[in-house]
Design a protein around this motif. Structure first.
Motif, mmCIF file in Angstrom:
data_model
loop_
_atom_site.group_PDB
_atom_site.id
_atom_site.type_symbol
_atom_site.label_atom_id
_atom_site.label_comp_id
_atom_site.label_asym_id
_atom_site.label_seq_id
_atom_site.Cartn_x
_atom_site.Cartn_y
_atom_site.Cartn_z
ATOM 1 N N UNK A 146 -20.164 50.920 28.310
ATOM 2 C CA UNK A 146 -18.898 50.214 28.437
ATOM 3 C C UNK A 146 -18.557 50.196 29.929
ATOM 4 N N UNK A 147 -18.834 49.079 30.591
ATOM 5 C CA UNK A 147 -18.710 49.009 32.053
ATOM 6 C C UNK A 147 -17.248 49.112 32.477
ATOM 7 N N UNK A 148 -16.358 48.559 31.675
ATOM 8 C CA UNK A 148 -14.946 48.561 32.051
ATOM 9 C C UNK A 148 -14.384 49.983 32.080
ATOM 10 N N UNK A 149 -14.709 50.765 31.049
ATOM 11 C CA UNK A 149 -14.240 52.153 30.995
ATOM 12 C C UNK A 149 -15.180 53.111 31.709
ATOM 13 N N UNK A 150 -16.330 52.620 32.156
ATOM 14 C CA UNK A 150 -17.343 53.452 32.814
ATOM 15 C C UNK A 150 -17.741 54.635 31.932
ATOM 16 N N UNK A 151 -18.036 54.344 30.671
ATOM 17 C CA UNK A 151 -18.580 55.395 29.820
ATOM 18 C C UNK A 151 -19.636 54.856 28.862
ATOM 19 N N UNK A 152 -20.518 55.784 28.471
ATOM 20 C CA UNK A 152 -21.481 55.517 27.397
ATOM 21 C C UNK A 152 -20.779 55.846 26.099
ATOM 22 N N UNK A 153 -20.941 54.994 25.117
ATOM 23 C CA UNK A 153 -20.384 55.291 23.808
ATOM 24 C C UNK A 153 -21.524 55.441 22.822
ATOM 25 N N UNK A 154 -21.537 56.535 22.080
ATOM 26 C CA UNK A 154 -22.500 56.681 20.988
ATOM 27 C C UNK A 154 -21.778 56.392 19.689
ATOM 28 N N UNK A 155 -22.458 55.638 18.845
ATOM 29 C CA UNK A 155 -21.856 55.270 17.560
ATOM 30 C C UNK A 155 -22.900 55.398 16.450
ATOM 31 N N UNK A 156 -22.419 55.459 15.219
ATOM 32 C CA UNK A 156 -23.285 55.371 14.054
ATOM 33 C C UNK A 156 -22.866 54.116 13.292
ATOM 34 N N UNK A 157 -23.826 53.204 13.110
ATOM 35 C CA UNK A 157 -23.494 51.930 12.472
ATOM 36 C C UNK A 157 -24.012 51.894 11.037
ATOM 37 N N UNK A 158 -23.122 51.559 10.113
ATOM 38 C CA UNK A 158 -23.533 51.452 8.703
ATOM 39 C C UNK A 158 -24.495 50.272 8.557
ATOM 40 N N UNK A 159 -25.658 50.496 7.957
ATOM 41 C CA UNK A 159 -26.640 49.414 7.804
ATOM 42 C C UNK A 159 -26.433 48.657 6.496
ATOM 43 N N UNK A 160 -25.542 49.136 5.652
ATOM 44 C CA UNK A 160 -25.166 48.456 4.406
ATOM 45 C C UNK A 160 -23.751 48.918 4.061
ATOM 46 N N UNK A 161 -23.155 48.358 3.040
ATOM 47 C CA UNK A 161 -21.854 48.879 2.581
ATOM 48 C C UNK A 161 -22.080 50.307 2.085
#
Ligand code: AVJ
Length: 336
Positions: free
Chosen positions: A253-268
């Protein structure tokens, strides 16, 4: 040498704060979980593995600085009482402890206090340090420095021999958002006295071509580390997350100058957390934020520290300029 242990946390502290974090994090929008829950036994081992990955430069870069500059840093701080926040294994700290012992004047006592939430990490580190450094006075304090920072830093007046050097390494300050960081610096400044100093390890802004692979490595270790937090919630709160329903995502995230780690649901996905009597739905593609890791510039750090009342007293980087170690002092308070 005398060893003391203090515990500032109630027996069920960890259980209670995990429950609160999971309940509020999974019911907010967007969903979040704080990064401190990564570090169960498996997660701590995976983090150790991350520090050995070719893509994950912060660990080696900080160690390079501490190995090369420890005596200079300790001389600049002018202290032989080290206090470490989030000490973990205390491994990299040994370069600083060596420098403290070497520079402590005859008749004065060098001391090291480790502050961490993990009882097992504190015990292992204390055992190791007691064997290595018979001349060092050791203290360990089990505390969550996000809440009990001032208490954890307090020193018995009788014990005072010169200024304290509080250290916070590893770039962990990047896990706080700007508001948490501002509160942290204010509390820290309030707990320190003129003559005390604060040493910070902080990662620096650089190209996303370097940053993103450090948090999304080819071998998939960081993905496993991120997904493991779901197992932590399963194991401790009886949730039924299936890690195969999620994929690891790391974005800059260049605006906030941070790396964000996320977990994305691959299905419902429908998740039930038995111990909290909580049911939560994820739509396919929905992301759960598990960590921010902010990156700094020298100017930005100086602005934030000076706003909190600190003075810049030292700045060191590795040869490649990837990571910083900086020293901040507390100015004498003006008489009003
Ligand atoms: C241990 C918090 C400094 O933010 O770089 C490593 C944790 N997360 N890979 C960091 C981490 C993903 C690390 N800190």
């Amino acid at each position: 040498m005398a060893q003391r242990h203090r515990d500032h946390l109630p027996e069920d502290f960890s259980e209670r704060s995990l429950s609160e974090d999971v309940r509020s994090g999974l019911t907010s929008s967007p969903k979040t979980l704080p990064p401190k829950w990564f570090y169960d036994k498996v997660g701590s081992e995976l983090y150790e593995e991350i520090t050995r990955l070719p893509e994950y430069y912060p660990f080696a870069a900080e160690r390079e600085i501490l190995m090369a500059r420890a005596s200079e840093i300790v001389a600049a701080a002018g202290s032989h009482h080290l206090i470490e926040l989030g000490s973990g294994s205390s491994e990299k700290t040994r370069a600083l402890i060596d420098a403290v012992l070497a520079s402590t004047p005859d008749g004065e006592q060098a001391a090291y206090r480790a502050i961490d939430v993990s009882e097992s990490a504190l015990r292992a580190a204390a055992e190791d340090l007691a064997l290595r450094y018979p001349a060092l006075e050791l203290e360990s304090v089990r505390a969550d420095f996000e809440h009990g920072l001032a208490e954890a830093l307090a020193v018995d007046e009788g014990d005072r021999t010169g200024g304290r050097l509080v250290i916070f390494l590893g770039g962990t300050i990047g896990n706080q958002d700007p508001q948490q960081r501002q509160r942290f610096l204010a509390t820290l400044h309030g707990a320190l006295e003129p003559g005390d100093a604060f040493l910070l390890g902080a990662d620096l802004v650089k190209s996303p071509d370097v940053l993103v692979p450090a948090y999304d490595d080819a071998a998939g270790v960081t993905a496993a580390f991120n997904l493991n937090v779901l197992e932590v919630v399963n194991g401790r709160l009886g949730a039924d997350f299936d890690p195969r329903d999620f994929r690891h995502v790391a974005v800059w995230d260049a605006e906030n100058a941070w790396i964000e780690m996320r977990l994305e649901a691959v299905r419902d996905v429908h998740v039930r957390t038995a111990d909290l009597d909580l049911e939560v739905d994820f739509a396919a593609g929905e992301q759960l934020r598990t960590e921010i890791s902010a990156k700094f510039t020298r100017e930005r750090l100086a602005a934030e520290f000076e706003a909190a009342g600190f003075d810049a007293a030292g700045w060191w980087t590795d040869d490649a300029g990837l990571f910083s170690v900086s020293l901040w002092t507390v100015a004498a308070r003006a008489l009003t």
